[in-house]
Design a protein around this motif. Structure first.
Motif, PDB file in Angstrom:
ATOM      1  N   LEU A 167       1.022  -1.014  -0.302  1.00 34.35           N
ATOM      2  CA  LEU A 167      -0.077  -0.337  -0.090  1.00 34.35           C
ATOM      3  C   LEU A 167       0.954   1.311  -0.357  1.00 34.35           C
ATOM      4  O   LEU A 167       0.466   2.105  -0.368  1.00 34.35           O
ATOM      5  CB  LEU A 167      -1.014  -0.123   1.083  1.00 34.35           C
ATOM      6  N   VAL A 168       1.882   1.387   0.860  1.00 35.40           N
ATOM      7  CA  VAL A 168       3.106   2.231   1.319  1.00 35.40           C
ATOM      8  C   VAL A 168       3.277   3.067  -0.572  1.00 35.40           C
ATOM      9  O   VAL A 168       3.690   3.868  -1.112  1.00 35.40           O
ATOM     10  CB  VAL A 168       3.946   2.379   1.996  1.00 35.40           C
ATOM     11  N   SER A 169       3.509   1.518  -1.128  1.00 35.28           N
ATOM     12  CA  SER A 169       4.228   1.791  -2.867  1.00 35.28           C
ATOM     13  C   SER A 169       3.427   2.050  -3.926  1.00 35.28           C
ATOM     14  O   SER A 169       3.810   2.929  -4.216  1.00 35.28           O
ATOM     15  CB  SER A 169       4.956   0.001  -3.706  1.00 35.28           C
ATOM     16  N   LEU A 170       1.819   1.334  -3.518  1.00 32.24           N
ATOM     17  CA  LEU A 170       0.993   1.566  -4.449  1.00 32.24           C
ATOM     18  C   LEU A 170       0.890   3.272  -4.281  1.00 32.24           C
ATOM     19  O   LEU A 170       0.650   4.299  -5.602  1.00 32.24           O
ATOM     20  CB  LEU A 170       0.192   0.986  -4.090  1.00 32.24           C
ATOM     21  N   ALA A 171       0.643   3.920  -2.805  1.00 28.50           N
ATOM     22  CA  ALA A 171       0.689   5.382  -2.492  1.00 28.50           C
ATOM     23  C   ALA A 171       1.775   6.395  -3.202  1.00 28.50           C
ATOM     24  O   ALA A 171       1.329   6.888  -4.134  1.00 28.50           O
ATOM     25  CB  ALA A 171       0.229   5.731  -0.960  1.00 28.50           C
ATOM     26  N   GLY A 172       2.877   5.899  -3.231  1.00 24.59           N
ATOM     27  CA  GLY A 172       4.094   6.294  -3.551  1.00 24.59           C
ATOM     28  C   GLY A 172       3.733   6.616  -5.029  1.00 24.59           C
ATOM     29  O   GLY A 172       4.391   7.883  -5.458  1.00 24.59           O
ATOM     30  N   LEU A 215       1.632   6.420  -6.841  1.00 21.06           N
ATOM     31  CA  LEU A 215       0.239   6.644  -7.786  1.00 21.06           C
ATOM     32  C   LEU A 215       1.050   8.818  -7.740  1.00 21.06           C
ATOM     33  O   LEU A 215       0.436   9.649  -8.109  1.00 21.06           O
ATOM     34  CB  LEU A 215      -0.648   6.694  -6.990  1.00 21.06           C
ATOM     35  N   ILE A 216       1.652   8.728  -6.984  1.00 18.49           N
ATOM     36  CA  ILE A 216       1.471  10.317  -5.801  1.00 18.49           C
ATOM     37  C   ILE A 216       2.601  10.987  -7.064  1.00 18.49           C
ATOM     38  O   ILE A 216       2.306  11.885  -7.586  1.00 18.49           O
ATOM     39  CB  ILE A 216       1.417  10.447  -4.655  1.00 18.49           C
ATOM     40  N   ILE A 227       5.481  -1.865  -7.033  1.00 15.20           N
ATOM     41  CA  ILE A 227       5.193  -1.132  -6.352  1.00 15.20           C
ATOM     42  C   ILE A 227       4.636  -3.326  -5.536  1.00 15.20           C
ATOM     43  O   ILE A 227       4.992  -3.012  -4.817  1.00 15.20           O
ATOM     44  CB  ILE A 227       3.349  -1.176  -7.111  1.00 15.20           C
TER      45      ILE A 227
END
Length: 190
Positions: free
Chosen positions: A54-59, A61-62, A86
């Protein structure tokens, strides 16, 4: 910074019990030490892996939204390199947590574990380019946090390891440190 946070979480899984002396009660109730350390590792991975993804996905996407907004080249979520980054980033962060857990089991001090984590994961990386010749080249290529971090990159540098080979170096280092942690934890008094 996420790798430090996950490494600290892993370290605290062990060192907090030593600091509060609750390790004695833990080992009294479960005297088989390999089960104690194995259970801590399993729970840590069970939490760190999905949170790491989730942290990788958020990073991702941002970061991609920022690149897109600036008109710079960017990746789509469906690109193979993006998916590798991711999910590989989640695995890398879980490995960082296991690294911290193993260090905590060997060192048993929160302060010393935190200091060692910062040195291994940040300080060596920062000074790798300044190291002389072959030493600097070796560290830049094979130092476990640097090699493992290749999994989140889309750029292929022929001088460095491939993403999966770099993650394998990190995993091998963590496995060796965990093996040492199991031996030390089994042999040493609480």
């Amino acid at each position: 910074m996420a790798q430090i946070a996950f490494g600290l979480l892993g370290g605290l899984v062990m060192t907090s019990e030593y600091g509060a002396r609750t390790i004695v009660a833990t080992l009294t109730s479960v005297p088989h030490r390999a089960r104690v350390l194995g259970s801590k590792a399993a729970v840590l991975v069970g939490v760190a892996l999905p949170v790491g993804v989730l942290v990788s996905l958020a990073g991702f996407l941002i970061g991609q939204a920022s690149l897109s907004g600036a008109g710079a080249p960017h990746l789509a979520l469906s690109d193979g390199a993006a998916l590798r980054g991711i999910f590989g980033g989640g695995v890398y962060l879980a490995l960082a947590g296991l690294f911290g857990l193993a260090l905590g089991a060997v060192i048993r001090s929160t302060t010393a574990t935190v200091t060692t984590l910062f040195g291994v994961m940040l300080i060596v990386q920062a000074f790798a380019p300044a190291l002389p010749g072959a030493v600097g080249d070796w560290v830049s290529k094979f130092w476990p946090p640097i090699a493992g971090g290749r999994i989140i990159t889309a750029f292929r540098d022929p001088e460095l390891l491939s993403p999966w080979a770099g993650l394998a170096v990190m995993a091998g280092c963590v496995a060796a440190l965990l093996a040492a942690a199991f031996i030390v934890f089994r042999e040493r008094d609480a």
